[in-house]
Each structure stands twice: as C-alpha cells, then as structure tokens.
Design a protein around this motif. Sequence first.
Motif, PDB file in Angstrom:
ATOM      1  N   GLY A  56       8.022   8.588  -6.383  1.00 17.80           N
ATOM      2  CA  GLY A  56       7.288   9.853  -6.240  1.00 17.80           C
ATOM      3  C   GLY A  56       6.751  10.079  -4.835  1.00 17.80           C
ATOM      4  N   ALA A  58       4.632   8.360  -3.201  1.00 16.21           N
ATOM      5  CA  ALA A  58       4.628   7.127  -2.404  1.00 16.21           C
ATOM      6  C   ALA A  58       5.996   6.904  -1.751  1.00 16.21           C
ATOM      7  CB  ALA A  58       4.248   5.935  -3.288  1.00 16.21           C
ATOM      8  N   VAL A 101       5.052   0.480  -1.773  1.00 14.27           N
ATOM      9  CA  VAL A 101       3.930   1.399  -1.587  1.00 14.27           C
ATOM     10  C   VAL A 101       3.560   1.975  -2.949  1.00 14.27           C
ATOM     11  CG1 VAL A 101       3.113   3.476  -0.428  1.00 14.27           C
ATOM     12  CG2 VAL A 101       4.682   1.919   0.764  1.00 14.27           C
ATOM     13  N   GLN A 103      -0.034   3.755  -4.954  1.00 13.74           N
ATOM     14  CA  GLN A 103      -1.459   4.056  -5.044  1.00 13.74           C
ATOM     15  C   GLN A 103      -2.095   3.187  -6.123  1.00 13.74           C
ATOM     16  OE1 GLN A 103      -5.040   5.240  -6.330  1.00 13.74           O
ATOM     17  NE2 GLN A 103      -3.415   6.007  -7.650  1.00 13.74           N
ATOM     18  N   GLY A 105      -0.796   0.647  -7.774  1.00  9.96           N
ATOM     19  CA  GLY A 105      -0.423  -0.770  -7.735  1.00  9.96           C
ATOM     20  C   GLY A 105       0.098  -1.271  -9.064  1.00  9.96           C
ATOM     21  N   THR A 107       2.663   0.707 -10.945  1.00 12.52           N
ATOM     22  CA  THR A 107       3.866   1.442 -11.338  1.00 12.52           C
ATOM     23  C   THR A 107       4.971   0.466 -11.745  1.00 12.52           C
ATOM     24  OG1 THR A 107       3.225   3.258  -9.924  1.00 12.52           O
ATOM     25  CG2 THR A 107       5.554   3.147 -10.525  1.00 12.52           C
ATOM     26  N   VAL A 153      -4.318  13.854 -10.949  1.00  9.67           N
ATOM     27  CA  VAL A 153      -3.014  13.222 -11.190  1.00  9.67           C
ATOM     28  C   VAL A 153      -2.110  13.357  -9.959  1.00  9.67           C
ATOM     29  CG1 VAL A 153      -0.870  13.508 -12.513  1.00  9.67           C
ATOM     30  CG2 VAL A 153      -3.042  13.220 -13.704  1.00  9.67           C
ATOM     31  N   ALA A 154      -2.164  14.508  -9.301  1.00 11.50           N
ATOM     32  CA  ALA A 154      -1.349  14.691  -8.099  1.00 11.50           C
ATOM     33  C   ALA A 154      -1.976  13.924  -6.943  1.00 11.50           C
ATOM     34  CB  ALA A 154      -1.264  16.174  -7.763  1.00 11.50           C
ATOM     35  N   SER A 155      -1.205  13.070  -6.343  1.00  6.86           N
ATOM     36  CA  SER A 155      -1.719  12.241  -5.253  1.00  6.86           C
ATOM     37  C   SER A 155      -1.932  13.088  -4.000  1.00  6.86           C
ATOM     38  CB  SER A 155      -0.725  11.120  -4.967  1.00  6.86           C
ATOM     39  OG  SER A 155      -1.260  10.250  -4.009  1.00  6.86           O
ATOM     40  N   GLN A 162      -1.862   6.333   2.673  1.00  6.44           N
ATOM     41  CA  GLN A 162      -0.634   5.528   2.757  1.00  6.44           C
ATOM     42  C   GLN A 162       0.038   5.766   4.108  1.00  6.44           C
ATOM     43  OE1 GLN A 162       1.455   7.053  -0.680  1.00  6.44           O
ATOM     44  NE2 GLN A 162       0.499   5.596  -2.090  1.00  6.44           N
ATOM     45  N   LEU A 239       7.276  18.801  -4.387  1.00  4.26           N
ATOM     46  CA  LEU A 239       6.832  17.999  -5.541  1.00  4.26           C
ATOM     47  C   LEU A 239       5.438  18.440  -5.992  1.00  4.26           C
ATOM     48  CD1 LEU A 239       7.234  15.616  -7.522  1.00  4.26           C
ATOM     49  CD2 LEU A 239       6.228  14.127  -5.796  1.00  4.26           C
ATOM     50  N   LYS A 240       4.523  18.588  -5.027  1.00  2.00           N
ATOM     51  CA  LYS A 240       3.164  19.023  -5.376  1.00  2.00           C
ATOM     52  C   LYS A 240       3.210  20.359  -6.103  1.00  2.00           C
ATOM     53  CE  LYS A 240       1.291  16.033  -4.928  1.00  2.00           C
ATOM     54  NZ  LYS A 240       1.290  14.769  -4.215  1.00  2.00           N
ATOM     55  N   GLU A 243       4.713  20.064  -9.660  1.00  4.99           N
ATOM     56  CA  GLU A 243       3.845  19.248 -10.493  1.00  4.99           C
ATOM     57  C   GLU A 243       2.652  20.008 -11.072  1.00  4.99           C
ATOM     58  OE1 GLU A 243       2.481  14.731  -9.534  1.00  4.99           O
ATOM     59  OE2 GLU A 243       2.456  16.102  -7.872  1.00  4.99           O
ATOM     60  N   VAL A 361       2.059   5.257 -13.962  1.00  3.98           N
ATOM     61  CA  VAL A 361       3.263   5.172 -14.792  1.00  3.98           C
ATOM     62  C   VAL A 361       3.629   3.709 -15.014  1.00  3.98           C
ATOM     63  CG1 VAL A 361       5.635   6.000 -15.078  1.00  3.98           C
ATOM     64  CG2 VAL A 361       3.992   7.402 -13.859  1.00  3.98           C
TER      65      VAL A 361
HETATM   66  C1  F6R Z   1       2.749  12.829  -7.249  1.00  2.00           C
HETATM   67  C2  F6R Z   1       2.352  11.538  -7.801  1.00  2.00           C
HETATM   68  C3  F6R Z   1       3.398  10.591  -8.250  1.00  2.00           C
HETATM   69  C4  F6R Z   1       3.078   9.171  -7.769  1.00  2.00           C
HETATM   70  C5  F6R Z   1       4.079   8.161  -8.347  1.00  2.00           C
HETATM   71  C6  F6R Z   1       3.834   6.763  -7.827  1.00  2.00           C
HETATM   72  O1  F6R Z   1       1.659  13.607  -6.891  1.00  2.00           O
HETATM   73  O2  F6R Z   1       1.184  11.248  -7.854  1.00  2.00           O
HETATM   74  O3  F6R Z   1       4.662  10.976  -7.823  1.00  2.00           O
HETATM   75  O4  F6R Z   1       3.085   9.157  -6.377  1.00  2.00           O
HETATM   76  O5  F6R Z   1       3.992   8.162  -9.744  1.00  2.00           O
HETATM   77  O6  F6R Z   1       2.573   6.295  -8.188  1.00  2.00           O
HETATM   78  P1  F6R Z   1       1.938   5.035  -7.490  1.00  2.00           P
HETATM   79  O7  F6R Z   1       1.680   5.402  -6.064  1.00  2.00           O
HETATM   80  O8  F6R Z   1       0.679   4.753  -8.252  1.00  2.00           O
HETATM   81  O9  F6R Z   1       2.934   3.906  -7.582  1.00  2.00           O
END
Ligand code: F6R
Length: 364
Positions: A56, A58, A101, A103, A105, A107, A153-155, A162, A239-240, A243, A361
């Motif tokens: 995603g 990352a 990478v 967020q 840690g 996934t 939820v949206a990073s 990062q 993507l943003k 989403e 996820v």
């Molecule tokens: C998009 C979003 C996702 C994450 C992806 C990876 O806004 O948040 O695409 O970036 O699910 O998640 P992490 O970084 O937690 O591995």
Amino acid sequence: DKAGHKHFMAKEVAEQPAVIGDALGHYLSADGRDVVLPGTTLDFNRIERLTMVACGTAYYACLTAKYWFEQLAGLPVDVDIASEFRYREPPITPGTAALFVSQSGETADTLAALRYCRDKADTILSVVNVDESSIARESDLALPILAGPEIGVASTKGFTCQLTVLLLLAIKAAQVRGTMDEEAVADLLSHLRGLPAAISQALEMDEALQQAARHLSEHDHALFLGRGLMFPMALEGALKLKEISYIHAEAYASGELKHGPIALIDKKMPVVIMAPRDALFDKTVSNMQEVMARGGKVMLITDRAGAAVADEGTWHLLVMPEVDPVLTPLLYAIPAQLLAYHTAVAKGTDVDQPRNLAKSVTVE
Ligand code: F6R
C-alpha cells in the motif's frame, strides 16, 4: 482525541510539521550536519543491493526511496509488493540488505516477506511506527519513524515520516559510500531542517484545495500523473482518493500517457498533475498539453516557477512552496492527502473508517 479537528485524518495531516521535526531531531547530530543511526549493524560499504518490500502506501514510500538511494548513493534498489515478493520467492544475492517498511509493523504479507529473507539477506532492516511490533522485533535494525499513533485508516503522517527516515537513510548511504561529500550532505540536511516550515506553508493551501476538491467530488473518475519523484506521489494521491472518497482513480507515470491511458481523456476526466519546476517539468507540461488538447480537465499542482509558465488552460492551479528538488515528495504528499480528504468530506463518506478497510492487515 481529535484535538479540535473534525476527523483523525485532519488532525494527523496537521501534525506533520511537528512529527517530521521530531524524526529529524531524533536522527540528526546536534550540529545538524550528520545522520546518526542507532547500532553498528548497518554498513553501507558492504551492501551491494537494497531490496525494499511493503504494501500500500508504505510501498509507495519505498518507490520514492528508490530514486533517492539510486541517485544520491548510487545503490541499486529493487522494490516489491510484499504479497508478490513472498510467493515469487526471488533469489537474494549476497550483499543484499532487505528493508521492510510498515506503519503498523504487523502487516501479514510484509512480515512473511521479512521471514523469507531471514537467512538469505546480509541484513534485515525495517522502518516502522510501532517499536514493539513483530516486524521491528524480527529485524536486525528497526528504525522508528516517530509519527505517534495513527488512528485514521488512511495513512498520512505515517507516510511522510516513512519518507523522512528513508531519505535520511539514503543520505547516510551516500555519505558512507562517498557519493556525496560532507558539504553536499550538510547542505541537503539544512534544506531538510527547513522542511517542516515548508509543510506548514503547504497546509495553508487548505482552502484552495477544498475548492478544488468540491469540484473533483462531482466526478466518478480521476487520473493522476507524475514523473520521477512525482510518480510515486501520483500513485499515493490516487490511492488516498479512492480509499476515502470512493472515486475511481488511477495513477500513471506521465510518460506512459500515450501508451494507453490517453484514450480515457475527455471532458469528464479530471487529471491531477503533480509537477514542481524541476529538470523534468517541461516534459510533464507537454503531457499536460496533450490532456488539455483532448478536453481533459487539468488540476496542476506546481510551484511558483511552474505556475508562471504553465497556468494557461488549467482547471485548477495549486501553487506550492518551493523546496530543494530532492525534498519535493515530502511536500507534495500534503496536497495529495488534503485533496482526498476534502473530496471525501464533500461526498460525506466516512473519512476515518472507510468501508471495507482495516487499519492493520494482519491476515492475507
Ligand atoms: C493506505 C494505507 C494502506 C497501508 C498498508 C500497509 O492509506 O494505509 O495502504 O499503507 O496497508 O500498512 P502498514 O504500513 O501498516 O504495513
């Protein structure tokens, strides 16, 4: 606590100057002229290749960092989507550093990719937001991004933090490998220290973006285009947008336009083009003219120098502060986020909890 904001996403977008400042404070030496990494496990002179893996947003941070590692440090880089990497089981050559990478840690695909590399890579690195996460614990060196909790939820701030840490790592690699001299490093780091202020300035474009977003929200589709460092930002913007606003959006490298997507252009197709006036600007402007000649509605996100030569015929023109060309992804992430945010707000969708999505996820 949303700290007075309507959504966690808005709060987290607004926090970016502060958290990026925190990350810089953490990794820069006291005189600000050097990048200091924890531990001694990482030697960029020993490493011949860098393999970066993520999912995603990352993954888009990794795509951006590829340009930095290659251009600043002359280090060959592969970037892969974790779910592809783990089942393709690619050969890992000696001298490869594997960098993950994430967020959260946690996934699942990224963690599985890390475990695949365990006994094959020279060293396992990670860039994470959650220090005690599985990915951090299973790495030889885990570099925290110090973004603080990300609830939306949206990073957003996770992505730019990062990017900050990946850029610092690329600068370190360039320094150790001798591709940048001390002065060039100090110069780039001093520009980087000015970045939180430039981001604050970009955040002030909120109203212009809100207006652009209102118009964008009336469409069912959008294209995002960018070249070089702006290509991953176009991917991130698309993507943003899909989403949180559920508008169908696709991103292409600008040079790919005539290899297919140009067939989609008509007066109902908004095209968001991100292009600071850098070495690739003229090429992107010619893509923009191809879009306009076919009736496409161009939203150009550029800087003052770019706007001065390419404002004619645009649907929306958004003028960003000027920064060193290396730093543009960190800045152009902001309008990508705000455009998606305000479009979602205009459509009345659930910004912080978009349908069907989970923050972390942990299953495939
Ligand atoms: C998009 C979003 C996702 C994450 C992806 C990876 O806004 O948040 O695409 O970036 O699910 O998640 P992490 O970084 O937690 O591995």
